[in-house]
Design a protein around this motif. Structure first.
Motif, PDB file in Angstrom:
ATOM      1  N   THR A  69       9.581   1.488   5.222  1.00 13.77           N
ATOM      2  CA  THR A  69       8.365   0.701   5.076  1.00 13.77           C
ATOM      3  C   THR A  69       8.009   0.629   3.601  1.00 13.77           C
ATOM      4  O   THR A  69       8.029   1.656   2.906  1.00 13.77           O
ATOM      5  CB  THR A  69       7.200   1.348   5.862  1.00 13.77           C
ATOM      6  OG1 THR A  69       7.588   1.463   7.226  1.00 13.77           O
ATOM      7  CG2 THR A  69       5.933   0.538   5.752  1.00 13.77           C
ATOM      8  N   ASN A  71       5.103  -1.439   0.838  1.00 13.22           N
ATOM      9  CA  ASN A  71       3.866  -2.225   0.845  1.00 13.22           C
ATOM     10  C   ASN A  71       3.981  -3.563   0.138  1.00 13.22           C
ATOM     11  O   ASN A  71       3.263  -4.487   0.472  1.00 13.22           O
ATOM     12  CB  ASN A  71       2.699  -1.420   0.269  1.00 13.22           C
ATOM     13  CG  ASN A  71       2.809  -1.203  -1.219  1.00 13.22           C
ATOM     14  OD1 ASN A  71       3.905  -1.057  -1.750  1.00 13.22           O
ATOM     15  ND2 ASN A  71       1.681  -1.159  -1.893  1.00 13.22           N
ATOM     16  N   PRO A 109       4.454  -7.020   2.606  1.00 15.85           N
ATOM     17  CA  PRO A 109       4.912  -5.710   3.070  1.00 15.85           C
ATOM     18  C   PRO A 109       6.112  -5.894   4.005  1.00 15.85           C
ATOM     19  O   PRO A 109       6.265  -6.961   4.600  1.00 15.85           O
ATOM     20  CB  PRO A 109       3.709  -5.146   3.826  1.00 15.85           C
ATOM     21  CG  PRO A 109       2.937  -6.342   4.240  1.00 15.85           C
ATOM     22  CD  PRO A 109       3.197  -7.418   3.225  1.00 15.85           C
ATOM     23  N   SER A 146       2.450  -2.222  -7.886  1.00 15.16           N
ATOM     24  CA  SER A 146       1.639  -1.836  -6.738  1.00 15.16           C
ATOM     25  C   SER A 146       1.655  -0.325  -6.559  1.00 15.16           C
ATOM     26  O   SER A 146       2.679   0.313  -6.793  1.00 15.16           O
ATOM     27  CB  SER A 146       2.183  -2.470  -5.456  1.00 15.16           C
ATOM     28  OG  SER A 146       2.259  -3.858  -5.588  1.00 15.16           O
ATOM     29  N   TYR A 149       3.648   2.694  -1.711  1.00 12.67           N
ATOM     30  CA  TYR A 149       3.468   3.005  -0.298  1.00 12.67           C
ATOM     31  C   TYR A 149       4.805   2.692   0.363  1.00 12.67           C
ATOM     32  O   TYR A 149       4.947   1.720   1.071  1.00 12.67           O
ATOM     33  CB  TYR A 149       2.338   2.169   0.307  1.00 12.67           C
ATOM     34  CG  TYR A 149       2.003   2.565   1.726  1.00 12.67           C
ATOM     35  CD1 TYR A 149       1.199   3.663   1.985  1.00 12.67           C
ATOM     36  CD2 TYR A 149       2.515   1.853   2.799  1.00 12.67           C
ATOM     37  CE1 TYR A 149       0.901   4.032   3.288  1.00 12.67           C
ATOM     38  CE2 TYR A 149       2.224   2.219   4.107  1.00 12.67           C
ATOM     39  CZ  TYR A 149       1.413   3.305   4.343  1.00 12.67           C
ATOM     40  OH  TYR A 149       1.133   3.678   5.628  1.00 12.67           O
TER      41      TYR A 149
END
Length: 159
Positions: A69, A71, A109, A146, A149
């Protein structure tokens, strides 16, 4: 049959002791970096070393569910491609590729999911890789600095 401390030891549990689809273990690695990570290369490169997840299956007959994953990934006119690798080699012949294209600068994302049979009980390093589709378009595994995440999560499920 009495319950003893020896019978409760993790090393005493076998895959036959667990109901099918039991969660055996979960290991998550979070990315630890800042700023843009980008490439124009048409060859796959590791996203970042801090996303490496060294994983050792407990059982040779398990299923491994792997999630990556992030972001904010970005691209302009070309595609960005992602795949998940173990010790630098692709884990799957086709379904582990994620790609997208917007036709203009964009950020989104992503969540990439891969389910594979256990490779035995040896340790492997799982890590996401990315590339540009055409070798000239700048693509970003972390866009615009960013806040990071990014996660690689591996869940081992009993057969």
């Amino acid at each position: 049959d009495s319950v003893t401390a020896a019978k409760l030891e993790v090393s005493a549990i076998t895959s036959a002791d667990l109901p099918a689809s039991s969660i055996v273990q979960v290991k998550t690695t979070r990315g630890d970096f800042t700023g843009d990570i980008s490439t124009t290369s048409a060859s796959y490169a590791e996203v970042h070393s801090s996303l490496r997840n060294t994983f050792t299956p407990k059982f040779a007959n398990s299923t491994l569910m792997i999630n990556y994953t992030a972001n904010a990934v970005g691209w302009s006119a070309g595609y960005i491609h992602h795949e998940i690798r173990a010790d630098g080699a692709r884990l799957d012949s086709g379904s582990d590729i994620w790609n997208t294209n917007s036709g203009s600068n964009s950020s989104t994302p992503i969540s990439l999911y891969l389910e594979v049979p256990s490779w035995g009980t040896s340790s492997k390093v799982i890590s996401p890789y990315f590339k540009s589709s055409n070798g000239s378009t700048q693509v970003y595994a972390n866009w615009g600095g960013s806040p990071v995440y990014c996660f690689v999560k591996i869940t081992e499920v009993a057969a």
